[in-house]
Scaffold this active site. Structure first.
Site, short mmCIF file in Angstrom:
data_model
loop_
_atom_site.label_atom_id
_atom_site.label_comp_id
_atom_site.label_asym_id
_atom_site.label_seq_id
_atom_site.Cartn_x
_atom_site.Cartn_y
_atom_site.Cartn_z
N VAL A 276 -11.45 6.27 -10.82
CA VAL A 276 -10.07 6.76 -10.72
C VAL A 276 -9.99 8.22 -11.17
O VAL A 276 -9.40 9.08 -10.50
CB VAL A 276 -9.12 5.88 -11.56
CG1 VAL A 276 -7.72 6.50 -11.65
CG2 VAL A 276 -9.04 4.48 -10.98
N THR B 132 -5.11 1.01 -15.85
CA THR B 132 -4.28 -0.20 -15.83
C THR B 132 -4.30 -0.82 -17.22
O THR B 132 -5.35 -1.19 -17.73
CB THR B 132 -4.86 -1.20 -14.81
OG1 THR B 132 -4.92 -0.55 -13.53
CG2 THR B 132 -4.01 -2.44 -14.70
N GLU C 25 -2.13 3.70 -10.81
CA GLU C 25 -2.69 4.12 -9.52
C GLU C 25 -2.79 2.89 -8.61
O GLU C 25 -2.88 1.77 -9.07
CB GLU C 25 -4.06 4.77 -9.70
CG GLU C 25 -5.08 3.96 -10.43
CD GLU C 25 -5.79 2.93 -9.54
OE1 GLU C 25 -6.34 1.98 -10.11
OE2 GLU C 25 -5.74 3.05 -8.30
N LYS D 248 2.14 -2.56 -11.39
CA LYS D 248 0.71 -2.51 -11.05
C LYS D 248 0.12 -3.91 -11.02
O LYS D 248 -0.51 -4.33 -10.04
CB LYS D 248 -0.03 -1.64 -12.08
CG LYS D 248 -1.55 -1.68 -11.97
CD LYS D 248 -2.07 -1.04 -10.71
CE LYS D 248 -3.59 -1.12 -10.66
NZ LYS D 248 -4.13 -0.62 -9.39
N PHE E 29 -3.97 -7.94 4.70
CA PHE E 29 -4.44 -8.80 3.61
C PHE E 29 -4.31 -10.29 3.94
O PHE E 29 -4.08 -11.10 3.05
CB PHE E 29 -3.74 -8.44 2.28
CG PHE E 29 -4.44 -7.29 1.62
CD1 PHE E 29 -4.47 -6.05 2.23
CD2 PHE E 29 -5.10 -7.45 0.42
CE1 PHE E 29 -5.15 -4.99 1.67
CE2 PHE E 29 -5.78 -6.38 -0.18
CZ PHE E 29 -5.80 -5.15 0.46
N LEU E 30 -4.48 -10.58 5.23
CA LEU E 30 -4.55 -12.00 5.65
C LEU E 30 -5.85 -12.24 6.38
O LEU E 30 -5.93 -13.07 7.28
CB LEU E 30 -3.34 -12.33 6.54
CG LEU E 30 -2.00 -12.51 5.82
CD1 LEU E 30 -0.88 -12.75 6.84
CD2 LEU E 30 -2.04 -13.67 4.80
N GLY F 16 -13.15 -9.75 -4.39
CA GLY F 16 -13.94 -9.22 -5.50
C GLY F 16 -13.44 -7.83 -5.84
O GLY F 16 -12.28 -7.51 -5.58
N CYS G 64 -10.83 -4.55 -9.45
CA CYS G 64 -9.42 -4.69 -9.85
C CYS G 64 -8.85 -6.09 -9.75
O CYS G 64 -8.34 -6.63 -10.72
CB CYS G 64 -8.58 -3.73 -9.00
SG CYS G 64 -8.96 -2.02 -9.41
C1 UDX Z 1 -7.43 -3.11 -4.64
C2 UDX Z 1 -6.00 -2.80 -4.19
O1 UDX Z 1 -5.95 -2.86 -2.76
C3 UDX Z 1 -5.59 -1.41 -4.66
O2 UDX Z 1 -4.25 -1.15 -4.28
C4 UDX Z 1 -5.73 -1.35 -6.18
O3 UDX Z 1 -5.39 -0.07 -6.68
C5 UDX Z 1 -7.16 -1.68 -6.59
O4 UDX Z 1 -7.55 -2.96 -6.07
P1 UDX Z 1 -9.87 -2.50 -3.89
O5 UDX Z 1 -10.29 -3.40 -5.00
O6 UDX Z 1 -10.53 -1.19 -3.71
O7 UDX Z 1 -8.27 -2.20 -4.01
O8 UDX Z 1 -10.16 -3.32 -2.56
P2 UDX Z 1 -9.30 -4.07 -1.45
O9 UDX Z 1 -9.48 -3.35 -0.19
O10 UDX Z 1 -7.95 -4.35 -1.92
O11 UDX Z 1 -10.11 -5.48 -1.36
C6 UDX Z 1 -10.21 -6.27 -2.52
C7 UDX Z 1 -10.99 -7.54 -2.16
O12 UDX Z 1 -10.22 -8.35 -1.26
C8 UDX Z 1 -12.31 -7.27 -1.44
O13 UDX Z 1 -13.28 -8.19 -1.90
C9 UDX Z 1 -11.98 -7.53 0.02
O14 UDX Z 1 -13.10 -7.94 0.79
C10 UDX Z 1 -10.98 -8.67 -0.12
N1 UDX Z 1 -10.05 -8.78 1.02
C11 UDX Z 1 -9.16 -7.78 1.26
C12 UDX Z 1 -10.09 -9.93 1.80
O15 UDX Z 1 -10.91 -10.83 1.59
N2 UDX Z 1 -9.19 -10.06 2.83
C13 UDX Z 1 -8.28 -9.09 3.10
O16 UDX Z 1 -7.51 -9.25 4.05
C14 UDX Z 1 -8.27 -7.91 2.29
#
Ligand code: UDX
Length: 426
Positions: free
Chosen positions: A12, A122, A149, A203, A248-249, A256, A259
């Site tokens: 970050v 966070t 953030e 957050k 996100f579906l 993983g 965050c």
């Molecule tokens: C996340 C949040 O999106 C971000 O706003 C916050 O600040 C930090 O955490 P990040 O951890 O970088 O960001 O990854 P993200 O793209 O959100 O994916 C997180 C996890 O969810 C990954 O393991 C990804 O593979 C999984 N995922 C995401 C899914 O399995 N399906 C989806 O549709 C989206």
């Protein structure tokens, strides 16, 4: 233009510091790792993010960013001081904020009373209030503001320069205004001004809700598999309702990253602290763990046991586009398969398998799948989408392909003589 200090050159901190320098501020970064400083000063952004190297080199050449191992030097004459230090999960699942207080202990006597301390890390609900009390106890009158953030790995710079929203929580209007001013040149700014506790909770609630969406569609995917329905069509049909949305579906092996796992566990802990049980988030945490175990059970069932089986796993990183393996579902699945007696080989274009794991890392996807009884796709790298099922079939000894990211065409895989297992696909 403001004079900004950023304490902590982690994921970050580097993105925030470089982006603030890029939009015209004078940034000094405090980082105790002198090796990391050397790399950053040479123009190496240390983390892989699109545009980050370009922005860092631009800021270095224009002299708008510099680095120091001494945090007191970083905050000297700074108008705003960002705390971008790690707040990992502790054993009980709550956020460990010791790095924050370690830095404050060192800085309290240096911070000017007109400085604004901004918590970018966070932190649990109520922590900014405790930070302000801690500083006051050290005779430091600096105001404290929460500015969480929402950066996503792989698009962090883009997200910083074109944010969905900027949340600023603070009780001192002048301090809040000064933080707002830092971002005033960003396009189409959508600001949410709150008190600190509310900003902290935005957050956690945002990340927990996103994690819930993923855990939800993963459970629906498991139902689709059992019921012979197509989860991609279910997600499409759901997402056309703009109250739900298509994002996100995407089902997968489980979420993983640095965050979602940390923040969901921390939110459960925060709920317990305040006597407001977060039963849904608790269920999300359990569901995500259970989903990864379900992947392992499906492989064991299809193979009639794991002992002695050769497995090729494609993907180590927690998602495509990064070498980050923190809380990667691929690694926990690999570890469980190996523990079940399988011989596991993994390949990833960027990410490395930790040495201590009882898993071998291959130099290519072909090597990882050679003579495998089964292959699992665990990270949605474009390179894996391009794999020819016929070539895969030729290299494998067995015929089972488990595409946990649904990135290959099931018909093409079956036509190549393989058995296709998807995540919720018929
Ligand atoms: C996340 C949040 O999106 C971000 O706003 C916050 O600040 C930090 O955490 P990040 O951890 O970088 O960001 O990854 P993200 O793209 O959100 O994916 C997180 C996890 O969810 C990954 O393991 C990804 O593979 C999984 N995922 C995401 C899914 O399995 N399906 C989806 O549709 C989206």
């Amino acid at each position: 233009m403001a004079r900004v200090a950023v304490i902590g050159a982690g994921y970050v901190g580097i993105v925030v510091a470089t982006s603030l320098a890029h939009i015209g501020h004078r940034v000094v970064v405090g980082e105790r790792d002198s090796e990391r400083i050397k790399l950053l000063e040479s123009g190496d952004p240390v983390i892989h993010e699109p545009r980050l190297e370009e922005l860092l080199k631009g800021a270095l050449s224009s002299g708008t960013i510099s680095f120091t191992p001494d945090n007191r030097v970083a905050v000297d004459r700074a108008d705003v001081v960002f705390l971008a230090l790690p707040t990992p999960s502790d054993a009980g699942g709550s956020a460990d904020v010791s790095a924050i207080y370690g830095a404050l202990e060192e800085l309290a006597s240096t911070l000017s009373p007109t400085s604004v301390v901004v918590t970018k890390s966070t932190v649990p609900v109520g922590e900014n209030e405790r930070i302000a009390a801690f500083l006051a106890s050290k005779g430091c009158q600096a105001s404290v503001v929460s500015n969480p953030e929402f950066l996503q790995e792989g698009s962090a710079v883009e997200h910083f320069l074109n944010p969905d929203r900027i949340v600023i929580g603070g009780e001192d209007p002048e301090a809040v205004r000064r933080v707002m001013d830092l971002y005033r040149t960003l396009p189409g700014l959508r600001l949410s001004l709150t008190d600190t506790a509310t900003a902290e909770l935005v957050k956690y609630a945002s990340n927990a809700f996103l994690a819930m969406k993923i855990a939800f569609i993963n459970e629906i995917a498991d139902l689709c598999t059992a019921a012979g329905a197509d989860v991609l069509k279910v997600a499409e049909g759901m997402g056309m309702d703009d109250r739900i949305g298509l994002k996100f579906l995407r089902p997968g092996p489980g979420y993983g990253g640095s965050c979602f796992p940390k923040d969901t566990q921390a939110l459960v802990h925060i709920g317990n602290t305040y006597g407001a049980d977060q039963s849904i988030v608790r269920a999300v945490v359990a569901s995500n763990e259970g989903h990864k175990e379900h992947v392992v059970r499906r492989v064991a069932a299809e193979l009639g046991g794991l002992a002695g089986k050769r497995l090729g796993l494609l993907g180590v990183a927690f998602k495509a586009g990064t070498d980050d393996i923190r809380e990667s579902p691929a690694l926990s699945i690999a570890g469980a398969l190996a523990a079940g007696g399988a011989r596991v080989s993994m390949y990833d274009p960027q990410a490395a398998v930790p040495e201590e794991m009882n898993v071998s890392q291959s130099a290519s996807w072909e090597e990882a799948v050679a003579e495998a009884d089964a292959v699992l796709i665990l990270t949605e790298w474009p390179q894996f989408s391009a794999i020819s099922p016929a070539e895969l079939a030729d290299l494998m000894a067995g015929t089972l392909l488990f595409d946990t990211r649904n990135i290959l065409d099931p018909e093409a895989v079956v036509a190549a003589g393989l058995q296709y297992l998807g995540m919720g696909r018929v």
